[in-house]
Design an enzyme around this catalytic site. Structure first.
Site, PDB file in Angstrom:
ATOM      1  N   ARG A   1     -51.634  44.722  -1.877  1.00 54.87           N
ATOM      2  CA  ARG A   1     -52.606  45.223  -2.855  1.00 54.87           C
ATOM      3  C   ARG A   1     -51.910  46.117  -3.866  1.00 54.87           C
ATOM      4  NH1 ARG A   1     -54.715  47.435   2.180  1.00 54.87           N
ATOM      5  NH2 ARG A   1     -53.786  49.470   2.535  1.00 54.87           N
TER       6      ARG A   1
ATOM      7  N   ASP B   1     -44.689  52.805  -0.208  1.00 56.78           N
ATOM      8  CA  ASP B   1     -45.713  52.922   0.830  1.00 56.78           C
ATOM      9  C   ASP B   1     -45.076  52.823   2.216  1.00 56.78           C
ATOM     10  OD1 ASP B   1     -48.296  53.279   1.741  1.00 56.78           O
ATOM     11  OD2 ASP B   1     -48.848  51.166   1.568  1.00 56.78           O
TER      12      ASP B   1
ATOM     13  N   TRP C   1     -43.851  54.991   9.183  1.00 61.89           N
ATOM     14  CA  TRP C   1     -42.462  55.261   9.579  1.00 61.89           C
ATOM     15  C   TRP C   1     -42.430  56.450  10.545  1.00 61.89           C
ATOM     16  CZ3 TRP C   1     -38.967  59.260   9.366  1.00 61.89           C
ATOM     17  CH2 TRP C   1     -37.609  58.944   9.453  1.00 61.89           C
TER      18      TRP C   1
ATOM     19  N   GLY D   1     -46.147  57.200   6.333  1.00 62.88           N
ATOM     20  CA  GLY D   1     -46.906  57.620   7.517  1.00 62.88           C
ATOM     21  C   GLY D   1     -46.581  56.738   8.713  1.00 62.88           C
TER      22      GLY D   1
ATOM     23  N   HIS E   1     -42.724  61.440   4.686  1.00 66.70           N
ATOM     24  CA  HIS E   1     -42.573  61.789   3.262  1.00 66.70           C
ATOM     25  C   HIS E   1     -41.207  62.435   3.024  1.00 66.70           C
ATOM     26  CE1 HIS E   1     -46.662  60.667   2.887  1.00 66.70           C
ATOM     27  NE2 HIS E   1     -47.203  61.768   3.367  1.00 66.70           N
TER      28      HIS E   1
ATOM     29  N   ASN F   1     -55.198  59.938  -3.544  1.00 73.18           N
ATOM     30  CA  ASN F   1     -54.461  60.604  -2.459  1.00 73.18           C
ATOM     31  C   ASN F   1     -54.941  62.035  -2.185  1.00 73.18           C
ATOM     32  OD1 ASN F   1     -51.329  58.871  -3.176  1.00 73.18           O
ATOM     33  ND2 ASN F   1     -52.853  58.402  -1.627  1.00 73.18           N
TER      34      ASN F   1
HETATM   35  C1  IPE Z   1     -50.452  53.831  -2.849  1.00 70.05           C
HETATM   36  O1  IPE Z   1     -50.338  54.018  -1.499  1.00 70.05           O
HETATM   37  C2  IPE Z   1     -50.237  55.131  -3.542  1.00 70.05           C
HETATM   38  C3  IPE Z   1     -48.859  55.593  -3.581  1.00 70.05           C
HETATM   39  C4  IPE Z   1     -47.835  54.935  -3.165  1.00 70.05           C
HETATM   40  C5  IPE Z   1     -48.687  56.880  -4.157  1.00 70.05           C
HETATM   41  P1  IPE Z   1     -51.610  54.363  -0.589  1.00 70.05           P
HETATM   42  O2  IPE Z   1     -51.125  54.389   0.817  1.00 70.05           O
HETATM   43  O3  IPE Z   1     -52.296  55.572  -1.090  1.00 70.05           O
HETATM   44  O4  IPE Z   1     -52.552  53.105  -0.857  1.00 70.05           O
HETATM   45  P2  IPE Z   1     -53.622  52.405   0.065  1.00 70.05           P
HETATM   46  O5  IPE Z   1     -54.554  53.469   0.548  1.00 70.05           O
HETATM   47  O6  IPE Z   1     -52.868  51.764   1.185  1.00 70.05           O
HETATM   48  O7  IPE Z   1     -54.262  51.378  -0.816  1.00 70.05           O
HETATM   49  C1  IPE Z   2     -46.751  56.459   0.864  1.00 73.44           C
HETATM   50  O1  IPE Z   2     -46.806  56.468   2.238  1.00 73.44           O
HETATM   51  C2  IPE Z   2     -46.670  57.844   0.275  1.00 73.44           C
HETATM   52  C3  IPE Z   2     -47.850  58.256  -0.482  1.00 73.44           C
HETATM   53  C4  IPE Z   2     -48.939  57.555  -0.672  1.00 73.44           C
HETATM   54  C5  IPE Z   2     -47.814  59.568  -1.060  1.00 73.44           C
HETATM   55  P1  IPE Z   2     -48.162  56.650   3.023  1.00 73.44           P
HETATM   56  O2  IPE Z   2     -48.354  58.111   3.296  1.00 73.44           O
HETATM   57  O3  IPE Z   2     -49.282  55.986   2.328  1.00 73.44           O
HETATM   58  O4  IPE Z   2     -47.831  55.919   4.389  1.00 73.44           O
HETATM   59  P2  IPE Z   2     -48.757  54.938   5.225  1.00 73.44           P
HETATM   60  O5  IPE Z   2     -49.256  53.888   4.284  1.00 73.44           O
HETATM   61  O6  IPE Z   2     -49.864  55.772   5.782  1.00 73.44           O
HETATM   62  O7  IPE Z   2     -47.856  54.383   6.278  1.00 73.44           O
HETATM   63 MG    MG Z   3     -50.052  54.108   2.405  1.00 72.76          MG
END
Ligand code: IPE
Ligand code: IPE
Ligand code: MG
Length: 261
Positions: free
Chosen positions: A207, A37, A42, A40, A54, A85
């Protein structure tokens, strides 16, 4: 894997080397699961579009997969795309799918060289055809490998997995009294695999986000503030060292300290 073997690829004098020297190879977690996680965030910190996070996260996946295999882990599972997602903007979803395809194409040789078996967990039938084809190739080509099992959770949801398992168990028509925790586990994507001993989540969120709900019943949880694109072998080693300091009780009581050793 022995420490000597591990040290052959860790740069001498590096932080990884000093961490690797502290690892107890007799008490490695059999299965490590990772919620990757923070991509985004970063990117946002660098005033870049989310997808750049990503893209940057691919190097982290590479490092963690190779390090896990060299350490001698039995199973590594990474959470790449949840059933939730799909709520993201279509362009972000399609970049994620494209990156996945590219990762597989570029990494297949490395997976082979490290004897890694690649496996997808999640509803593959709902993924775009081109992605499914690439996943099939990856799974087929590595199916004979006997080293680490590398699960990628794609279009994965823990609740969906449990519902699907219940459905399949019912369809198989066995007697309800034959269903117990072990037999039910055989209907899950992870049938035959050890449950995760260690669950890592990056970027500080406390979580589980619908990840491996059944399987993490007794996993040790390690959360780091490090964002996924910054996560490297040294962080994995830190997590494993922390895990090795934990006392796992499974609802029992603390084991008395062994004296005289
Ligand atoms: C969890 O991350 C899913 C993956 C890492 C693929 P999310 O960014 O989707 O989870 P939430 O929304 O913070 O719970
Ligand atoms: C995890 O990073 C990648 C996926 C869930 C696919 P995020 O895209 O959730 O990044 P944040 O949580 O918004 O920083
Ligand atoms: Mg995330």
């Amino acid at each position: 894997m022995s420490l000597d073997q591990l040290l052959t690829w860790v740069p001498a004098g590096s932080q990884e080397e000093s961490l690797a020297r502290q690892v107890d190879f007799d008490r490695l977690p059999a299965h490590v699961a990772v919620i990757m996680d923070g991509n985004g965030r970063w990117a946002a910190q660098r005033h870049l579009p989310r997808v750049e996070g990503h893209r940057a996260g691919i190097a982290s996946v590479r490092d963690v997969v190779e390090t896990s295999a060299r350490l001698g882990l039995e199973v590594l599972t990474v959470y790449a795309f949840s059933v939730e997602n799909w709520k993201r903007p279509p362009t972000e979803v399609s970049v994620l799918m494209g990156l996945l395809k590219r990762y597989l194409r570029l990494e297949l040789e490395t997976l082979q060289a490290n004897d890694i078996r690649f496996n997808v967990i999640g509803a593959q039938n709902e993924l775009p055809d081109d992605v499914r084809r690439e996943l099939d190739v990856g799974q087929e080509r590595t199916s004979g490998n006997g080293g680490m099992l590398f699960n990628i959770a794609l279009n994965y949801g823990g609740r969906a997995e449990i519902v699907e398992a219940a459905r399949r168990a019912m369809e198989a028509g066995g007697r309800p009294s034959d269903l117990d925790e072990d037999t039910f586990g055989q209907w899950l994507y992870t049938a035959g695999q050890p449950d995760p001993d260690l669950l890592i989540r990056t970027s500080g969120e406390m979580r589980v986000s619908n990840f491996l709900l059944w399987q993490i019943a007794y996993a040790e949880i390690w959360v780091t503030e490090t964002l996924w694109p910054d996560f490297r072998a040294c962080h994995l080693l830190e997590a494993i060292l922390d895990y090795q300091k934990r006392e796992r009780r499974y609802g029992g009581i603390a084991q008395p300290a062994v004296v005289g050793h």
